[in-house]
Scaffold this active site. Structure first.
Site, PDB file in Angstrom:
ATOM      1  N   GLU A 195       8.217   3.585  -9.779  1.00  0.00           N
ATOM      2  CA  GLU A 195       8.105   2.324  -9.027  1.00  0.00           C
ATOM      3  C   GLU A 195       9.340   2.109  -8.152  1.00  0.00           C
ATOM      4  O   GLU A 195       9.343   1.252  -7.282  1.00  0.00           O
ATOM      5  CB  GLU A 195       8.018   1.129  -9.995  1.00  0.00           C
ATOM      6  CG  GLU A 195       6.756   1.069 -10.808  1.00  0.00           C
ATOM      7  CD  GLU A 195       6.899   0.054 -11.952  1.00  0.00           C
ATOM      8  OE1 GLU A 195       7.875  -0.733 -11.974  1.00  0.00           O
ATOM      9  OE2 GLU A 195       6.024   0.075 -12.834  1.00  0.00           O
ATOM     10  N   ASP A 248      18.860   9.631 -25.297  1.00  0.00           N
ATOM     11  CA  ASP A 248      19.443  10.076 -26.560  1.00  0.00           C
ATOM     12  C   ASP A 248      18.337  10.408 -27.570  1.00  0.00           C
ATOM     13  O   ASP A 248      17.367   9.661 -27.704  1.00  0.00           O
ATOM     14  CB  ASP A 248      20.298   8.919 -27.091  1.00  0.00           C
ATOM     15  CG  ASP A 248      21.173   9.304 -28.259  1.00  0.00           C
ATOM     16  OD1 ASP A 248      22.044  10.153 -28.076  1.00  0.00           O
ATOM     17  OD2 ASP A 248      20.984   8.735 -29.350  1.00  0.00           O
TER      18      ASP A 248
HETATM   19  C1  GLC Z   1      22.902  11.897 -29.939  1.00  0.00           C
HETATM   20  C2  GLC Z   1      24.272  11.639 -29.384  1.00  0.00           C
HETATM   21  C3  GLC Z   1      25.231  11.619 -30.522  1.00  0.00           C
HETATM   22  C4  GLC Z   1      24.859  10.497 -31.435  1.00  0.00           C
HETATM   23  C5  GLC Z   1      23.410  10.623 -31.902  1.00  0.00           C
HETATM   24  C6  GLC Z   1      22.921   9.338 -32.498  1.00  0.00           C
HETATM   25  O1  GLC Z   1      22.798  13.146 -30.482  1.00  0.00           O
HETATM   26  O2  GLC Z   1      24.570  12.576 -28.404  1.00  0.00           O
HETATM   27  O3  GLC Z   1      26.552  11.494 -30.098  1.00  0.00           O
HETATM   28  O4  GLC Z   1      25.693  10.471 -32.559  1.00  0.00           O
HETATM   29  O5  GLC Z   1      22.559  10.905 -30.841  1.00  0.00           O
HETATM   30  O6  GLC Z   1      22.726   8.393 -31.497  1.00  0.00           O
END
Ligand code: GLC
Length: 565
Positions: free
Chosen positions: A279, A228
């Site tokens: 790993e 993310d």
């Molecule tokens: C990313 C995710 C989104 C979230 C953001 C904060 O963009 O896909 O859904 O709100 O990160 O974590």
């Protein structure tokens, strides 16, 4: 039993964990289906999807013909940002089940030949994470605060935020805390909601903690991670002021030189993680969610010693326009293979307006803003669906790996008329309803036309309201129906696999007009018509078509044709 013991008992790596020759690893060509657990299937009946719900529908995914699933977060979380606010990275939130349910789901997926990628959220935690609670209880300058981005405020009494950064969800990116003695104190950075404090990635303790988290899930047998905000972890030295370009979309996709996106030092983190994945047996993979202005910039995340895949957001953000599509495909096929990585392709996810709606919008709609009943440029639903089907028909013929988002195989549109009181995206609240946010693409899936909540569960509960028109889009209303969107996806996925299109290569074809994207991949000729006039139909046998074809390829239609033998 400790978590480690559970992992030992149940770890279920993918059955064929033999090393694969370089260049033919599964993720290079895989079709990866994104599950948004809250909205996929709800076995418990509480109105929010869960892990047992996923396990119960794995046969449906297998018959769809996908290779892998990516699960948006199901880890422990107060759900302020639908799970992207994690309070314990190594546990399952009770809303979704237990670690045992996860292990069962993983083993059941692997038994069906489906790989499993999980979401990892390293830019920020929840404010309910033990570390953040410790930071709040500790003094400025303490080791506890140093795990996050605490700063003194500006102004005579520190009453002004440390800089002018805005949250991706709207409003300021800084919140001031009340110190233990009751006085107004330092500020902490949150690029997203105030419940999502940013970690300080220059702190070795943070780095070490995420190594532990990676190993926890790798030990359980996951095949990889979708990372993310992979362009956001490292912030520019000195945190210089910055005002985002309003057209660039919430995640900064079209903007260059943003002090919190795409800083060079972020790449060290992924070089470190790559070594950890190596790993483990069985081609584990890292996929970057990194919103950058071009495919070339995005390719920096997938250099040989970094991640394996990066979402091709420049492709997702391209309009339904043949010249633009040819250009972005061309660029992608140079940029990603140029660093030894596969191109990826993606049209929808849980953060963007679903492509069955987006491709028919007639006004600018920056990513993350969403649409509601009074947004300009409302789509004609039939046009959106025709374009979405054609766009997917084009995408699934491209070499590389493709991501699908749950529900697109049913042709689901964005839900535009969710009442304000039902909306849940922090974007909606942080902008006082000025931006609708992302709830419209997150509405729970319709499985059965005639069941409560369309078979999302048995109770009829649903965390976001499902539109009445969705009965006809339910999976059981489309299964076995020639020409349905579900059957189109099945055909495309089966032919893509049988003909090895993911591992193929693309040769552009002329002669189909300026409004056509036309190419050959192996023995398949693909023509996608983005214009309003018909395009020529290649000679041969039509093996897939996004809409009816006669002796031409009509507007907003794409076909796959193979040579007559
Ligand atoms: C990313 C995710 C989104 C979230 C953001 C904060 O963009 O896909 O859904 O709100 O990160 O974590």
């Amino acid at each position: 039993m400790t978590s480690a013991e559970t992992a030992e008992r149940t770890a279920a790596p993918f059955p064929s964990a033999e090393p694969t020759p370089a260049g033919s690893e599964w993720w290079r060509t895989a079709v990866i289906y994104q599950i948004y657990p809250r909205s996929f299937a709800d076995a418990s009946g509480d109105g929010i999807g869960d892990l047992p719900g996923i396990t119960a529908h794995l046969d449906d995914l297998q018959s769809l013909g996908i290779d892998a699933i990516w699960l948006s977060p199901f880890q422990r979380s107060p759900q302020k940002d639908a799970g992207y606010d994690v309070s314990d990275y190594c546990d399952v939130d009770p809303l979704f089940g237990t670690l045992g349910d996860f292990d069962d789901m993983l083993a059941a997926a692997h038994a069906r030949g489906i790989r499993v990628i999980v979401d990892l959220v390293p830019n920020h935690s929840s404010d309910q994470h033990e570390w953040f609670q410790q930071a709040l209880a500790s003094a400025p300058g303490s080791a506890e605060r140093a795990r996050y981005m605490f700063r003194d405020g500006k102004g005579e009494h520190g009453e002004l935020p440390p800089n002018n950064w805005e949250s991706v969800f709207g409003g300021p990116a800084w919140t001031r805390v009340v110190e233990a003695d009751g006085t107004s104190g330092q500020w902490y950075l949150h690029l997203f909601d105030s419940s999502q404090p940013d970690f300080d990635w220059s702190n070795e303790e943070v780095r070490e903690e995420f190594r532990r988290v990676l190993r926890f899930w790798l030990d359980r047998g996951v095949d990889g991670f979708r990372v993310d905000v992979a362009h956001g972890l490292v912030k520019a030295e000195g945190l210089p002021d910055y005002i985002p370009n309003p057209e660039a979309g919430s995640m900064g996709g079209e903007d260059e030189n943003v002090p919190y996106w795409g800083q060079d030092a972020v790449h060290e983190v992924y070089r470190d993680w790559r070594k950890i994945l190596e790993e483990y047996p069985g081609d584990r993979a890292l996929a970057a969610e990194a919103w950058l202005p071009t495919a070339e910039r995005t390719a920096e995340w997938v250099r040989p010693d970094e991640m394996h895949q990066a979402f091709n957001f420049p492709y997702l953000q391209t309009e339904w326009d043949a010249a633009d599509l040819r250009a972005v495909i061309d660029l992608s096929l140079r940029a990603f293979p140029g660093v030894g990585a596969p191109s990826t392709w993606v049209l929808s996810n849980h953060d963007v307006v679903r492509h069955a709606t987006r491709l028919a919008l007639t006004a600018e709609n920056p990513q993350g803003h969403g649409i509601g009943p009074d947004s300009p440029g409302q789509p004609i639903p039939e046009v959106g669906l025709a374009r979405a089907r054609a766009a997917t028909t084009l995408m699934l013929a491209l070499p590389g790996s493709a991501y699908l988002y749950q529900g697109e195989e049913l042709g689901l549109p964005e839900v535009i008329d969710i009442p304000g009181e039902a909306r849940q995206d922090p974007t909606w609240f942080r902008t006082n309803g000025e931006r609708y946010g992302r709830d419209g693409c997150r509405v729970p899936l319709p499985w059965n036309a005639d069941a409560p909540a369309y078979g999302f569960n048995d109770s009829g509960a649903s965390w976001l309201p499902q539109p009445a028109e969705w009965a006809r889009l339910a999976r059981d209303a489309q299964a076995g129906v020639p020409g349905s969107t579900l059957e189109l996806y099945r055909t495309l996925l089966a032919e893509r696999r049988a003909r090895g299109l993911g591992a193929g290569s693309l040769e552009w074809l002329d002669g189909y007009g300026v409004d056509a994207v036309a190419f050959r991949n192996g023995n398949v000729t693909v023509v996608a018509n983005t214009g309003s006039e018909p395009a020529a139909l290649p000679s041969g046998i039509v093996i897939a078509s996004s809409g009816p074809v006669t002796d031409v390829v009509p507007a907003d239609t794409a076909v796959w044709v193979v040579d007559q033998v």
